[in-house]
Design a protein around this motif. Structure first.
Motif, PDB file in Angstrom:
ATOM      1  N   UNK A  28     -24.129 -64.816  36.166  1.00 56.80           N
ATOM      2  CA  UNK A  28     -25.043 -64.336  37.147  1.00 56.80           C
ATOM      3  C   UNK A  28     -26.055 -63.539  36.348  1.00 56.80           C
ATOM      4  N   UNK A  29     -27.237 -64.008  36.624  1.00 59.54           N
ATOM      5  CA  UNK A  29     -28.275 -63.428  35.487  1.00 59.54           C
ATOM      6  C   UNK A  29     -28.392 -61.925  35.741  1.00 59.54           C
ATOM      7  N   UNK A  30     -28.267 -61.154  34.557  1.00 59.85           N
ATOM      8  CA  UNK A  30     -28.263 -59.852  34.414  1.00 59.85           C
ATOM      9  C   UNK A  30     -27.618 -58.969  35.646  1.00 59.85           C
ATOM     10  N   UNK A  31     -26.519 -59.309  35.762  1.00 59.73           N
ATOM     11  CA  UNK A  31     -25.533 -58.946  36.841  1.00 59.73           C
ATOM     12  C   UNK A  31     -24.911 -57.518  36.555  1.00 59.73           C
ATOM     13  N   UNK A  32     -24.723 -56.702  37.367  1.00 60.63           N
ATOM     14  CA  UNK A  32     -24.067 -55.427  37.335  1.00 60.63           C
ATOM     15  C   UNK A  32     -22.704 -55.794  37.982  1.00 60.63           C
ATOM     16  N   UNK A  33     -21.656 -55.783  37.604  1.00 59.59           N
ATOM     17  CA  UNK A  33     -20.555 -55.775  38.440  1.00 59.59           C
ATOM     18  C   UNK A  33     -20.208 -54.554  38.965  1.00 59.59           C
ATOM     19  N   UNK A  34     -19.446 -54.711  40.044  1.00 59.49           N
ATOM     20  CA  UNK A  34     -18.928 -53.122  40.633  1.00 59.49           C
ATOM     21  C   UNK A  34     -18.045 -52.380  39.999  1.00 59.49           C
ATOM     22  N   UNK A  35     -17.464 -53.032  38.657  1.00 57.76           N
ATOM     23  CA  UNK A  35     -16.530 -52.515  37.992  1.00 57.76           C
ATOM     24  C   UNK A  35     -17.012 -51.791  36.596  1.00 57.76           C
ATOM     25  N   UNK A  36     -18.405 -51.645  36.734  1.00 57.36           N
ATOM     26  CA  UNK A  36     -18.903 -51.057  35.346  1.00 57.36           C
ATOM     27  C   UNK A  36     -18.964 -51.945  34.075  1.00 57.36           C
ATOM     28  N   UNK A  38     -22.059 -54.680  32.644  1.00 49.43           N
ATOM     29  CA  UNK A  38     -23.323 -55.424  32.690  1.00 49.43           C
ATOM     30  C   UNK A  38     -23.328 -56.605  31.920  1.00 49.43           C
ATOM     31  N   UNK A  39     -23.902 -57.758  32.408  1.00 47.86           N
ATOM     32  CA  UNK A  39     -23.821 -58.908  31.638  1.00 47.86           C
ATOM     33  C   UNK A  39     -25.228 -59.505  31.642  1.00 47.86           C
ATOM     34  N   UNK A  47     -23.392 -62.014  27.413  1.00 46.17           N
ATOM     35  CA  UNK A  47     -23.076 -60.870  26.628  1.00 46.17           C
ATOM     36  C   UNK A  47     -22.504 -59.904  27.577  1.00 46.17           C
ATOM     37  N   UNK A  48     -21.506 -59.129  27.221  1.00 46.38           N
ATOM     38  CA  UNK A  48     -21.094 -58.120  28.248  1.00 46.38           C
ATOM     39  C   UNK A  48     -21.465 -56.816  27.517  1.00 46.38           C
ATOM     40  N   UNK A  49     -21.951 -55.997  28.206  1.00 50.14           N
ATOM     41  CA  UNK A  49     -21.991 -54.544  27.887  1.00 50.14           C
ATOM     42  C   UNK A  49     -20.944 -53.661  28.426  1.00 50.14           C
ATOM     43  N   UNK A  50     -20.172 -53.131  27.698  1.00 50.88           N
ATOM     44  CA  UNK A  50     -18.916 -52.214  28.103  1.00 50.88           C
ATOM     45  C   UNK A  50     -19.322 -50.833  28.503  1.00 50.88           C
ATOM     46  N   UNK A  51     -19.091 -50.455  29.373  1.00 53.63           N
ATOM     47  CA  UNK A  51     -19.132 -48.936  29.501  1.00 53.63           C
ATOM     48  C   UNK A  51     -17.799 -48.070  29.091  1.00 53.63           C
ATOM     49  N   UNK A  52     -18.480 -47.100  28.765  1.00 51.77           N
ATOM     50  CA  UNK A  52     -17.056 -45.979  28.119  1.00 51.77           C
ATOM     51  C   UNK A  52     -15.953 -45.987  28.880  1.00 51.77           C
ATOM     52  N   UNK A  76     -13.193 -50.789  18.854  1.00 56.98           N
ATOM     53  CA  UNK A  76     -14.292 -50.049  19.007  1.00 56.98           C
ATOM     54  C   UNK A  76     -15.757 -50.572  19.171  1.00 56.98           C
ATOM     55  N   UNK A  77     -15.726 -52.012  19.934  1.00 61.55           N
ATOM     56  CA  UNK A  77     -16.831 -52.720  20.263  1.00 61.55           C
ATOM     57  C   UNK A  77     -17.208 -52.590  21.643  1.00 61.55           C
ATOM     58  N   UNK A  78     -18.570 -52.099  21.837  1.00 61.26           N
ATOM     59  CA  UNK A  78     -19.365 -51.825  22.825  1.00 61.26           C
ATOM     60  C   UNK A  78     -19.876 -53.142  23.765  1.00 61.26           C
ATOM     61  N   UNK A  79     -19.729 -54.172  22.824  1.00 56.84           N
ATOM     62  CA  UNK A  79     -20.496 -55.574  23.445  1.00 56.84           C
ATOM     63  C   UNK A  79     -19.370 -56.570  23.051  1.00 56.84           C
ATOM     64  N   UNK A  80     -19.330 -57.497  24.163  1.00 58.88           N
ATOM     65  CA  UNK A  80     -18.470 -58.833  23.790  1.00 58.88           C
ATOM     66  C   UNK A  80     -19.523 -59.897  24.041  1.00 58.88           C
TER      67      UNK A  80
END
Length: 96
Positions: A28-36, A38-39, A47-52, A76-80
């Motif tokens: 889903x384009x630039x979606x922000x999932x309800x569980x923190x 953002x992709x 690419x998934x941006x992981x919140x702390x 210690x990756x903040x991106x997948x």
């Protein structure tokens, strides 16, 4: 004035570690999932941006995605970068 630069670690993983349902969720384009999470989708995955705090609260995250988030935080990756051409990881299950 001294500037500091932050270098982020990216975990490169095969999309094969995700179920089709989770892959659809991430596409889903630039979606922000309800569980923190953002992709940003790309041609071969997302690419998934992981919140702390995401690794602390994986209750609402699909199990396959939670495993990858846990692995990312262990390194210690903040991106997948989920990519169809990326290698599989021996510690994660592969889905058809």
């Amino acid at each position: 004035m001294t500037q500091t630069h932050t270098i982020r670690t990216v975990l490169d993983l095969s999309t094969g570690h995700l179920t089709e349902q989770t892959r659809t969720l991430l596409r889903r384009a630039q979606s922000r999932q309800g569980f923190g999470l953002r992709t940003v989708p790309h041609q071969h995955g997302a690419i998934a941006f992981l919140s702390e705090d995401l690794a602390q609260d994986l209750e609402h995250v699909p199990v396959d995605l939670a495993r990858t988030v846990t692995l990312a935080h262990q390194h210690s990756a903040l991106l997948i970068n989920f990519d169809a051409d990326a290698p599989t990881h021996p510690d994660l299950p592969v889905h058809d």
